[in-house]
Design an enzyme around this catalytic site. Structure first.
Site, short mmCIF file in Angstrom:
data_model
loop_
_atom_site.label_atom_id
_atom_site.label_comp_id
_atom_site.label_asym_id
_atom_site.label_seq_id
_atom_site.Cartn_x
_atom_site.Cartn_y
_atom_site.Cartn_z
N ARG A 25 6.43 31.06 22.24
CA ARG A 25 5.60 30.36 21.26
C ARG A 25 5.29 31.24 20.05
NH1 ARG A 25 3.35 28.08 26.05
NH2 ARG A 25 1.74 29.71 26.20
N GLU A 36 14.85 35.96 38.48
CA GLU A 36 14.09 35.60 39.67
C GLU A 36 14.99 35.67 40.90
OE1 GLU A 36 11.93 34.64 42.69
OE2 GLU A 36 11.00 35.03 40.75
N CYS A 46 -0.68 28.83 45.43
CA CYS A 46 -2.00 28.56 46.00
C CYS A 46 -2.09 27.16 46.59
CB CYS A 46 -3.08 28.74 44.93
SG CYS A 46 -3.17 30.42 44.26
N ASP A 294 0.37 39.93 40.36
CA ASP A 294 -0.04 40.61 41.59
C ASP A 294 0.51 42.03 41.71
OD1 ASP A 294 -1.26 38.24 42.15
OD2 ASP A 294 0.07 37.67 43.80
N TYR A 437 -29.18 20.20 32.39
CA TYR A 437 -29.88 19.58 33.52
C TYR A 437 -29.89 18.07 33.40
CZ TYR A 437 -33.82 17.36 35.87
OH TYR A 437 -34.58 16.50 36.59
#
Length: 535
Positions: A25, A36, A46, A294, A437
């Site tokens: 971008r 990969e 996840c 990671d 609230y």
């Protein structure tokens, strides 16, 4: 015209694709390649427990864009202008020549890819403990989509009425629910004193109690000695220090470690927490090589030290920063607070910063407060209880930790606390936050503000508190303690602490002389609000 910048990204799951997309971008002319090792790309790791449980029915949903387009090599080439070499192993890095040696796994063909900027996003790998029998056919790990496919197929075969999960960390907790949803009995075996070691013991005890109430067996302070087979290379039972547990399937979930071998072999600096050392721009010890996700070392800005935090959220943020800097757009990654969230059956669990145990290990004097309160007013339909624990540095009153559990909206409060910790706020600052609230969302004094006020009272010496575990230890040690129950007689019928004395709060002023003056008095009610009034 200057030559196009050549960017090679090693790793195609989370941080890698984010880095590549960000670089594209910012630099439409750059030549960007993702390498990969596996076939599948850019998947939501996840989400694997929810695919196994059936909550996510189609595995492709973990690998598609929000509008349903599969993120495969063709997608990256067509939409992003990024070349993807999947099923390709990154074998070595030549830093002097600025080339990456890659090996095509189906053919074995080896070639060199030139680069001007290299981004390492090799992730982490599950730890495989040296337990006898861990090589049996039905001993699995959960890292990749293919692992989830195998686990899901085993669960749906109907041949696994008993499942053992070794390790009570995040994956073990999430998989407990997934296995239960599939109809199997599950046993968690954790060698530490309690599950989720990033929590303090009394908070973890609440989660363990909830898991047992939902049918799971939780064995803590327990080691797996060996896994025994049935004679056909399949699991039959797990032998632990607490006894033998039947099992037709075992999930090894004892932790993961950063995958840094490629970086280490290239002579890049490895940090004290085991990840690749990076600065705030995600640069490694070689300024032309970046690392994210990671595999990269993190800095915890709460504790001021390096740490290992394998989370998809952090990986994506780091990937964006690495991609920006790789093309010359300066951007900093300020570090992490260790914010973590998970779902354990119908309970929400979250934490960030330091626990009391972690702070104590670091020699930081702290004061903590634990409160139990509804997430919304008691009169509003659907209100649910939550328990929050706040931790403050005693000397500065700075908020440095939060833990929360319960059926109510815990994560909202965790996120507010993370924001406060990022800004270096004290608990006094938190108590005065102008939070939104309305009855559908919170009480007029939100439970987080309530917890901050309780902690302020303790810091100011107005309140002395004791945790349930501390009280239990004191009673076991024979300390002279009067347990004063200030609930109503009706509540007493539902149960009470053994040996306690009932004096309802409304009668306490008139009956104060009945409270013994010798020893220590510990006052309790349902959520400790009336106990505070009683004090």
């Amino acid at each position: 015209m200057a030559d196009a910048l050549r960017i090679v990204v090693v790793g195609g799951v989370a941080a890698g694709p984010k880095a590549a997309a960000r670089a594209r971008r910012l630099d439409p002319e750059a030549e960007i390649t993702i390498v990969e090792r596996d076939e599948l790309l850019s998947y939501a790791g996840c989400g694997l427990p929810y695919y196994i449980s059936g909550m996510v029915e189609d595995r492709n949903d973990l690998m598609t864009t929000p509008i349903g387009v599969l993120r495969d090599p063709e997608f990256f080439a067509r939409v992003k202008g990024i070349n993807v070499l999947n099923r390709t192993e990154a074998a070595s890095i030549d830093r002097e020549a600025r080339e990456l040696e890659v090996r095509d796994l189906p053919t074995g063909e080896v070639r060199w890819l030139p680069w001007d900027r290299l981004i390492i996003a090799t992730g982490a790998e599950p730890v495989n403990p040296p337990i006898p029998g861990n090589d049996l056919d039905n001993v699995l790990q959960l890292k990749r989509v293919e692992d989830a496919d195998r686990f899901r197929a085993e669960m749906r075969s109907g041949a696994c009425p008993y499942v053992v999960i070794v390790g009570g960390g995040l994956i073990g907790m999430e998989m407990t629910e997934a296995v239960t949803e599939c109809g199997s009995a599950v046993t968690i075996v954790e060698m530490l004193p309690h599950v989720l070691p990033m929590l303090d013991p009394e908070i973890a005890a609440l989660i363990e109690q909830h898991m047992r109430a939902r049918g799971a067996t939780v064995l803590t302070d327990t080691r797996v000695e060996r896994i025994e087979g049935d004679g056909n290379d399949h699991v039959a039972q797990v032998v632990t220090t607490a006894g033998t547990v039947p099992a037709q399937l075992v999930l090894m979930s004892v932790g993961i470690r950063p995958n840094v071998e490629l970086a280490r072999a290239a002579g890049l600096l490895i940090g004290p927490a085991g990840g690749i050392h990076v600065n705030e721009y995600m640069q490694t010890s070689d300024p032309n090589i970046y690392a994210a996700g990671d595999c990269a070392e993190k800095i915890c800005f709460v504790r001021g030290t390096s740490c290992f935090l394998p989370l998809g959220s952090v990986a994506n943020k780091e990937g964006r920063v690495a991609g920006s800097n790789a093309v010359g757009h300066a951007e900093r990654f300020p570090g992490v607070a260790g914010a973590t969230a998970l779902k354990v059956f119908d309970w929400n669990v979250g934490r960030a910063g330091l626990s009391v145990a972690q702070a104590t290990e670091m020699g930081i004097p702290v004061v903590s407060a634990t409160v139990s309160a509804p997430d919304r007013p008691h009169y509003y339909p659907g209100t649910q209880p939550i328990v929050l624990k706040l931790v403050a540095e005693r000397a500065t009153r700075r908020l440095i930790g939060i833990q929360g559990v319960g059926e109510g909206d815990v994560i909202k409060r965790i996120d507010v606390a993370v924001t406060a910790m990022t800004a270096g706020m004290t608990v006094d600052d938190v108590a005065h936050l102008d939070l939104a609230y309305a009855p559908p969302y919170s009480e007029a004094m939100d439970v987080l503000i309530h917890a901050a006020n309780v902690l302020r009272n303790k810091l100011d010496g107005l309140l002395r508190g004791v945790t349930a575990l501390e009280l239990h230890e004191a009673l076991e040690a024979g300390e002279e303690i009067t347990l004063l129950d200030v609930r109503t007689p009706a509540e007493l019928e539902a149960g009470a602490l053994a040996g306690s004395t009932l004096i309802p709060l409304g009668a306490l002023r008139a009956r104060a002389a009945e409270v013994p003056r010798a020893g220590r008095v510990v006052v309790y009610c349902k959520t400790s609000l009336r106990a505070w009034e009683a004090c």
